[in-house]
Design an enzyme around this catalytic site. Sequence first.
Site, PDB file in Angstrom:
ATOM      1  N   HIS A   8       0.829  -1.204   0.000  1.00  0.00           N
ATOM      2  CA  HIS A   8       0.000   0.000   0.000  1.00  0.00           C
ATOM      3  C   HIS A   8       0.869   1.262   0.000  1.00  0.00           C
ATOM      4  O   HIS A   8       2.042   1.233   0.371  1.00  0.00           O
ATOM      5  CB  HIS A   8      -0.936   0.009   1.208  1.00  0.00           C
ATOM      6  CG  HIS A   8      -0.212  -0.026   2.523  1.00  0.00           C
ATOM      7  ND1 HIS A   8       0.409   1.079   3.075  1.00  0.00           N
ATOM      8  CD2 HIS A   8       0.022  -1.046   3.389  1.00  0.00           C
ATOM      9  CE1 HIS A   8       0.969   0.757   4.217  1.00  0.00           C
ATOM     10  NE2 HIS A   8       0.749  -0.537   4.435  1.00  0.00           N
ATOM     11  N   GLU A  79      -1.559  -7.269   7.419  1.00  0.00           N
ATOM     12  CA  GLU A  79      -0.219  -7.164   7.992  1.00  0.00           C
ATOM     13  C   GLU A  79      -0.128  -8.046   9.232  1.00  0.00           C
ATOM     14  O   GLU A  79      -1.139  -8.472   9.801  1.00  0.00           O
ATOM     15  CB  GLU A  79       0.068  -5.696   8.347  1.00  0.00           C
ATOM     16  CG  GLU A  79       1.459  -5.400   8.867  1.00  0.00           C
ATOM     17  CD  GLU A  79       2.554  -5.856   7.922  1.00  0.00           C
ATOM     18  OE1 GLU A  79       2.961  -7.039   8.025  1.00  0.00           O
ATOM     19  OE2 GLU A  79       3.011  -5.047   7.108  1.00  0.00           O
TER      20      GLU A  79
END
Length: 209
Positions: A8, A79
């Site tokens: 990202h 994550e």
Amino acid sequence: MRLILMRHGETVWNAERRLQGHADAPLSPRGIEQARRAAKFFEDGPAPGLVMSSDLSRARHTAELLGFTDFATDERLREMDLGDWTGRWIEEIEASNRCAYRDWRLGSYTPSGGEGWKPFRERVGAAINDAVNRSEGDVVIVAHEGVVRAACDVLVGLTPSNLSPIAPAAITIFDINRAAQWPGARLVAFNITPSPDDLRTSGLDHAPV
């Protein structure tokens, strides 16, 4: 087939050098611009067979800025869970335990209440395997630095100690031979950034995730 993974864009917490894990800080203005620049990579190539994203908003927003409107999410692409480190500043962690953050980056330390490297790489590997098996064409995954690092470990045996930090909005590419025994992968490109300046970001050697 090709497996294209992208981290990202920079978030507000990345810019503050603050750890996110499963917390969900928004993209910063710089991160939005990084994702928009990275979209040019996908504009010039064939449409992928499947686009996947982490379910966290910083990854989903990045996927949207890349021009993808029809993508699936998978929480296994989140994550790593950082436990008690979630929301803390890197400098604060290093001040309280000089080696802990470095050892965590190397995959040899787990914060209290956090996720260890082995179970993390296993869930990421399972998500990637499922995505590859679902697609007839190339697969694009928009996720997080830890996910890309785990993919490097699962697919080609590059452990965290063998990898440099991955810049925001950077692209990593694997060739996948589905006729071979899983993973049957070869690393094609690593940490391609929208701009060379993204590799000169201050503190990238201690990049927050």
